[in-house]
Design a protein around this motif. Structure first.
Motif, PDB file in Angstrom:
ATOM      1  N   ILE A 230     -70.444  52.526 -40.154  1.00 33.85           N
ATOM      2  CA  ILE A 230     -69.301  53.361 -39.768  1.00 33.85           C
ATOM      3  C   ILE A 230     -69.520  54.056 -38.435  1.00 33.85           C
ATOM      4  O   ILE A 230     -68.577  54.611 -37.878  1.00 33.85           O
ATOM      5  CB  ILE A 230     -68.987  54.414 -40.855  1.00 33.85           C
ATOM      6  N   THR A 231     -70.757  54.034 -37.912  1.00 34.35           N
ATOM      7  CA  THR A 231     -71.001  54.648 -36.605  1.00 34.35           C
ATOM      8  C   THR A 231     -70.813  53.666 -35.460  1.00 34.35           C
ATOM      9  O   THR A 231     -70.719  54.087 -34.304  1.00 34.35           O
ATOM     10  CB  THR A 231     -72.431  55.212 -36.539  1.00 34.35           C
ATOM     11  N   ARG A 232     -70.733  52.353 -35.759  1.00 35.44           N
ATOM     12  CA  ARG A 232     -70.709  51.366 -34.687  1.00 35.44           C
ATOM     13  C   ARG A 232     -69.577  50.344 -34.832  1.00 35.44           C
ATOM     14  O   ARG A 232     -68.983  49.936 -33.851  1.00 35.44           O
ATOM     15  CB  ARG A 232     -72.044  50.610 -34.634  1.00 35.44           C
ATOM     16  N   ASP A 233     -69.309  49.891 -36.079  1.00 32.51           N
ATOM     17  CA  ASP A 233     -68.364  48.803 -36.281  1.00 32.51           C
ATOM     18  C   ASP A 233     -66.923  49.314 -36.300  1.00 32.51           C
ATOM     19  O   ASP A 233     -66.660  50.475 -36.634  1.00 32.51           O
ATOM     20  CB  ASP A 233     -68.670  48.078 -37.597  1.00 32.51           C
ATOM     21  N   ALA A 234     -66.007  48.407 -35.972  1.00 29.83           N
ATOM     22  CA  ALA A 234     -64.581  48.747 -35.994  1.00 29.83           C
ATOM     23  C   ALA A 234     -64.152  49.069 -37.412  1.00 29.83           C
ATOM     24  O   ALA A 234     -64.548  48.389 -38.355  1.00 29.83           O
ATOM     25  CB  ALA A 234     -63.761  47.578 -35.449  1.00 29.83           C
ATOM     26  N   PRO A 235     -63.322  50.104 -37.600  1.00 30.76           N
ATOM     27  CA  PRO A 235     -62.912  50.472 -38.960  1.00 30.76           C
ATOM     28  C   PRO A 235     -61.907  49.482 -39.530  1.00 30.76           C
ATOM     29  O   PRO A 235     -61.200  48.797 -38.797  1.00 30.76           O
ATOM     30  CB  PRO A 235     -62.281  51.854 -38.763  1.00 30.76           C
ATOM     31  N   ILE A 236     -61.859  49.411 -40.863  1.00 34.38           N
ATOM     32  CA  ILE A 236     -60.816  48.644 -41.546  1.00 34.38           C
ATOM     33  C   ILE A 236     -59.512  49.416 -41.403  1.00 34.38           C
ATOM     34  O   ILE A 236     -59.461  50.627 -41.641  1.00 34.38           O
ATOM     35  CB  ILE A 236     -61.191  48.442 -43.021  1.00 34.38           C
ATOM     36  N   ALA A 311     -57.136  48.615 -26.755  1.00 34.35           N
ATOM     37  CA  ALA A 311     -56.362  47.417 -27.081  1.00 34.35           C
ATOM     38  C   ALA A 311     -56.458  46.411 -25.945  1.00 34.35           C
ATOM     39  O   ALA A 311     -56.722  46.753 -24.796  1.00 34.35           O
ATOM     40  CB  ALA A 311     -54.905  47.801 -27.329  1.00 34.35           C
ATOM     41  N   ILE A 312     -56.242  45.143 -26.283  1.00 32.22           N
ATOM     42  CA  ILE A 312     -56.318  44.074 -25.287  1.00 32.22           C
ATOM     43  C   ILE A 312     -54.982  43.999 -24.561  1.00 32.22           C
ATOM     44  O   ILE A 312     -53.939  43.793 -25.187  1.00 32.22           O
ATOM     45  CB  ILE A 312     -56.613  42.731 -25.970  1.00 32.22           C
ATOM     46  N   PRO A 313     -54.938  44.216 -23.236  1.00 36.80           N
ATOM     47  CA  PRO A 313     -53.652  44.189 -22.522  1.00 36.80           C
ATOM     48  C   PRO A 313     -53.062  42.790 -22.520  1.00 36.80           C
ATOM     49  O   PRO A 313     -53.782  41.795 -22.502  1.00 36.80           O
ATOM     50  CB  PRO A 313     -54.026  44.633 -21.106  1.00 36.80           C
ATOM     51  N   ASP A 393     -65.830  38.589 -44.480  1.00 42.37           N
ATOM     52  CA  ASP A 393     -65.930  39.962 -43.987  1.00 42.37           C
ATOM     53  C   ASP A 393     -67.254  40.188 -43.265  1.00 42.37           C
ATOM     54  O   ASP A 393     -67.306  40.844 -42.218  1.00 42.37           O
ATOM     55  CB  ASP A 393     -65.810  40.944 -45.157  1.00 42.37           C
ATOM     56  N   GLN A 394     -68.330  39.653 -43.827  1.00 46.30           N
ATOM     57  CA  GLN A 394     -69.637  39.830 -43.198  1.00 46.30           C
ATOM     58  C   GLN A 394     -69.671  39.167 -41.819  1.00 46.30           C
ATOM     59  O   GLN A 394     -70.171  39.763 -40.846  1.00 46.30           O
ATOM     60  CB  GLN A 394     -70.730  39.235 -44.092  1.00 46.30           C
ATOM     61  N   ALA A 395     -69.160  37.949 -41.729  1.00 41.87           N
ATOM     62  CA  ALA A 395     -69.150  37.247 -40.436  1.00 41.87           C
ATOM     63  C   ALA A 395     -68.301  37.996 -39.420  1.00 41.87           C
ATOM     64  O   ALA A 395     -68.654  38.093 -38.240  1.00 41.87           O
ATOM     65  CB  ALA A 395     -68.624  35.826 -40.622  1.00 41.87           C
ATOM     66  N   THR A 396     -67.162  38.577 -39.881  1.00 36.45           N
ATOM     67  CA  THR A 396     -66.287  39.317 -38.971  1.00 36.45           C
ATOM     68  C   THR A 396     -66.955  40.592 -38.493  1.00 36.45           C
ATOM     69  O   THR A 396     -66.937  40.919 -37.299  1.00 36.45           O
ATOM     70  CB  THR A 396     -64.960  39.645 -39.681  1.00 36.45           C
ATOM     71  N   GLY A 430     -64.394  40.650 -26.789  1.00 34.86           N
ATOM     72  CA  GLY A 430     -65.309  40.302 -27.859  1.00 34.86           C
ATOM     73  C   GLY A 430     -64.864  40.711 -29.241  1.00 34.86           C
ATOM     74  O   GLY A 430     -65.643  40.619 -30.184  1.00 34.86           O
ATOM     75  N   LEU A 431     -63.623  41.161 -29.424  1.00 35.16           N
ATOM     76  CA  LEU A 431     -63.152  41.590 -30.740  1.00 35.16           C
ATOM     77  C   LEU A 431     -62.724  40.379 -31.562  1.00 35.16           C
ATOM     78  O   LEU A 431     -62.064  39.467 -31.049  1.00 35.16           O
ATOM     79  CB  LEU A 431     -61.979  42.558 -30.601  1.00 35.16           C
ATOM     80  N   PRO A 432     -63.086  40.317 -32.868  1.00 35.67           N
ATOM     81  CA  PRO A 432     -62.704  39.176 -33.709  1.00 35.67           C
ATOM     82  C   PRO A 432     -61.199  39.163 -33.946  1.00 35.67           C
ATOM     83  O   PRO A 432     -60.598  40.178 -34.283  1.00 35.67           O
ATOM     84  CB  PRO A 432     -63.482  39.421 -35.005  1.00 35.67           C
ATOM     85  N   VAL A 433     -60.583  38.001 -33.756  1.00 31.86           N
ATOM     86  CA  VAL A 433     -59.139  37.871 -33.962  1.00 31.86           C
ATOM     87  C   VAL A 433     -58.821  36.843 -35.048  1.00 31.86           C
ATOM     88  O   VAL A 433     -57.688  36.810 -35.539  1.00 31.86           O
ATOM     89  CB  VAL A 433     -58.442  37.478 -32.647  1.00 31.86           C
ATOM     90  N   ALA A 434     -59.778  36.027 -35.423  1.00 30.55           N
ATOM     91  CA  ALA A 434     -59.534  35.009 -36.447  1.00 30.55           C
ATOM     92  C   ALA A 434     -60.880  34.541 -36.994  1.00 30.55           C
ATOM     93  O   ALA A 434     -61.944  34.876 -36.451  1.00 30.55           O
ATOM     94  CB  ALA A 434     -58.743  33.832 -35.875  1.00 30.55           C
TER      95      ALA A 434
END
Length: 649
Positions: A230-236, A311-313, A393-396, A430-434
């Motif tokens: 929760i200190t580093r990864d993107a929140p759900i 956000a990605i422009p 979820d783990q891979a994402t 670098g954000l996961p989209v799929a």
């Protein structure tokens, strides 16, 4: 079901903080002061973060330093630099250190008053605010060994009914501790861990397997476990309920602020945050409304939220007609190529919805184009041939490709084997989209490998048996030759043994005669002893005075008829009792010194005249003479006689 000291879904949580830390954590005393910077500790934390990916730098140094020091003391290391050297050379020590820091304390429906309020007031309001078919998204951050996540599943199943809960409720359960997550995914607990659950609910939601209980499989598939910091990864995101109990108190003020920002972004407007009793949001009144300060239940106020990650422009241009046609054509060709790919493939969007199923996947797993757009978790493929939801979820979250080799799938009596690759696909920044999941059918290769292995093992076994048989034949031949020689020797020995047996027989006859003679002598001695014993008992009984024999530790060994007549106590009432503790009319305390002197000197003492009360309650003067009893290891003989004048008393 709070964690009084759990991993919290962040890097880790050390043991419960001190009074000062606790006061800072619950908002009563402001931020707890941090000690001066210890550069050795900071260097060690940086090394752990860089080498193992566990970032403890946001934790309170007082608590974290205390836990690390404890482990250093256990291994006999005094300096942080020396301990870092140990970690570099001993990979097992990393695991032991993390287990020292990550103390997981949790249970089903822990703090029942808070859960009762949540179930009585919050959940009904949450359900009322949503549409009849809207999905309910829940996040248990810092789920530890899973009891909190399963408590949430039970709570919503009781509120909605099991069938509706299976269709609507989706629970994400995350933690940083991989060992705790393995326990959580199994959903298996001993009976002691479920003591807080009523027998009715336990039997409804858990199945007994030996000494353990396993959470029911259909609801288990609605709980997705994964590693998350929760200190580093993107929140759900798009959450209706976020549960994170007794975790924030272990972080410093800066880390707490960042985590609360992520929680605020993750929750929908008007949705709920459930914290532990050691935590408060006094400084976030503008963003969170307190529904129950006592039970630490808060609601997100209306208003926008800046995402924790930019956000990605999206760039737009005019005049794209020809380009759009080319792009459409390219996309169509790409889809046709993917659909015709020899391996089965399924693609998911960032929300877990199915966006692509190729032809091989449809044929292999019985899917159709109507399954596109459905949540992946609703497909049988998500948990068969193996549990894929948690792996996705783990891979994402970890942003790395995961592989599963030889996953087994049974169709009737037929077995299939697949190598599965779960590959997160990243967009800008670098954000996961799929996520792309490919299945390679390795059934034939697996069967051939198994057959080759079986044939090889059979050949090796046959070769070993042949070698063993050859060695056994050679050994048998040698043993036969040896046996012939042994038989000849045995024949001679038997003749000699026969002669020895005849001699032994004669000796036994002689021994038997001697035993009969000894038996006659023992019978005569026994008769003499019986007569002597009867004679001595008659002599002691015939003495009119009371005769008491004491052992060296003052216990009664003999109590004659005169003593019975004088004091009214039977022999079986006093034998082996401590003489000076008996209460029978004679003040025995006055005799203690006389008895001790007699034992010490080995000489007769007395008479001593002591006022007493006999068995009929008459006061008498009792004369006591103490004589050493040399025949009984230092005991004494007491001669007691009534010397009162006739008519006295």
């Amino acid at each position: 079901m709070s964690k009084s000291s759990g991993t919290g879904g962040g890097a880790a949580s050390p043991e419960r903080s001190t009074g000062a830390d606790q006061e800072a954590a619950d908002g009563r005393g402001g931020p707890a002061p941090e000690p001066d910077v210890d550069q050795g500790l900071e260097d060690l934390l940086g090394f752990i973060r860089d080498s193992r990916g566990f970032d403890f730098t946001g934790y309170k140094r007082s608590t974290l330093g205390r836990r690390i020091r404890k482990r250093m003391d256990d291994v006999g290391v005094q300096d942080y630099a020396d301990y870092r050297d140990l970690l570099e050379t001993d990979t097992v020590e990393f695991r032991t250190l993390f287990n020292t820091i990550l103390i997981n304390v949790t249970s089903v429906f822990r703090d029942p008053d808070a859960w009762e309020l949540l179930q009585r007031e919050v959940v009904p309001q949450l359900i009322a605010d949503l549409g009849a078919d809207d999905e309910i998204r829940v996040w248990s951050a810092g789920c530890s060994s899973g009891e909190e996540a399963y408590s949430l599943a039970i709570m919503f199943a009781e509120a909605l009914g099991i069938e509706e809960s299976l269709n609507r409720v989706k629970i994400y359960a995350t933690d940083v501790d991989e060992e705790a997550l393995r326990d959580a995914r199994s959903g298996q607990y001993p009976a002691k861990n479920l003591e807080s659950l009523s027998v009715e609910l336990r039997d409804k939601y858990f199945e007994r397997h030996g000494a353990h209980y396993v959470f029911r499989p259909d609801l288990r598939r609605r709980v997705i476990f994964g590693r998350h910091d929760i200190t580093r990864d993107a929140p759900i995101s798009r959450l209706d309920l976020l549960v994170c109990r007794n975790t924030l108190m272990y972080f410093n003020v800066e880390a707490q602020t960042q985590i609360v920002d992520r929680f605020h972004f993750a929750l929908r407007e008007g949705r709920y945050l459930f914290l532990g009793k050691a935590e408060m949001l006094l400084s976030d009144g503008e963003r969170f409304e307190a529904l129950s300060i006592r039970q630490r239940i808060f609601r997100r106020r209306p208003g926008g939220s800046t995402p924790p990650y930019p956000a990605i422009p999206m760039k737009m241009r005019s005049g794209l007609g020809a380009e759009m046609q080319a792009v459409s054509r390219t996309r169509q060709l790409r889809d046709l190529i993917l659909d015709a790919a020899p391996g089965a493939a399924v693609a998911l969007d960032e929300g877990g919805g199915v966006v692509m199923i190729n032809n091989e996947a449809r044929a292999q797993f019985g899917l159709t184009t109507h399954d596109i757009g459905r949540p992946f978790q609703d497909l049988e493929l998500s948990y068969r041939p193996t549990e894929l939801r948690s792996l996705v979820d783990q891979a994402t979250h970890e942003r790395r490709t995961l592989r599963v080799n030889g996953a087994e799938r049974r169709i009737g009596s037929e077995l299939q084997y697949f190598d599965i690759v779960i590959q997160p696909i990243s967009g800008g920044q670098g954000l996961p989209v799929a996520t792309n999941i490919t299945f390679t059918d390795v059934t034939l290769a697996t069967q051939l490998k198994a057959e080759v292995k079986r044939v090889r093992e059979d050949l090796e076994t046959a070769y070993e048996e042949l070698q063993s048989t050859n060695e056994e034949l050679e050994t048998t031949n040698e043993e036969l030759q040896s046996s012939i020689e042994e038989l000849e020797t045995t024949n001679e020995e038997l003749q000699s043994t026969n002669e020895e047996l005849e001699t032994t027989n004669e000796e036994l006859r002689s021994g038997n005669e001697e035993l009969e003679t000894m038996n006659d002598e023992m019978r005569l001695r026994s008769t003499d002893l019986d007569e002597a014993r009867a004679f001595l008992e008659g002599v002691v009984s015939s003495i009119a005075a009371g005769v008491v024999v004491l052992s060296s530790d003052s216990r009664v060994r003999s109590w004659n008829r005169g003593a019975i007549d004088l004091w009214g106590l039977r022999a079986d009432e006093v034998l082996d009792e401590e003489f000076f503790s008996l209460d029978f009319g004679l003040p025995t305390g006055g005799l203690r010194q006389v008895v001790e002197e007699c034992i010490a000197s080995g000489k007769r003492s007395g008479p001593v005249v002591i006022p007493a009360v006999n068995r009929i309650g008459r006061s008498i003067d009792c004369s006591v003479i103490c004589s050493p009893f040399d025949g009984h290891n230092g005991g004494v003989v007491l001669l007691m006689e009534d010397v009162s004048e006739p008519g006295g008393g």
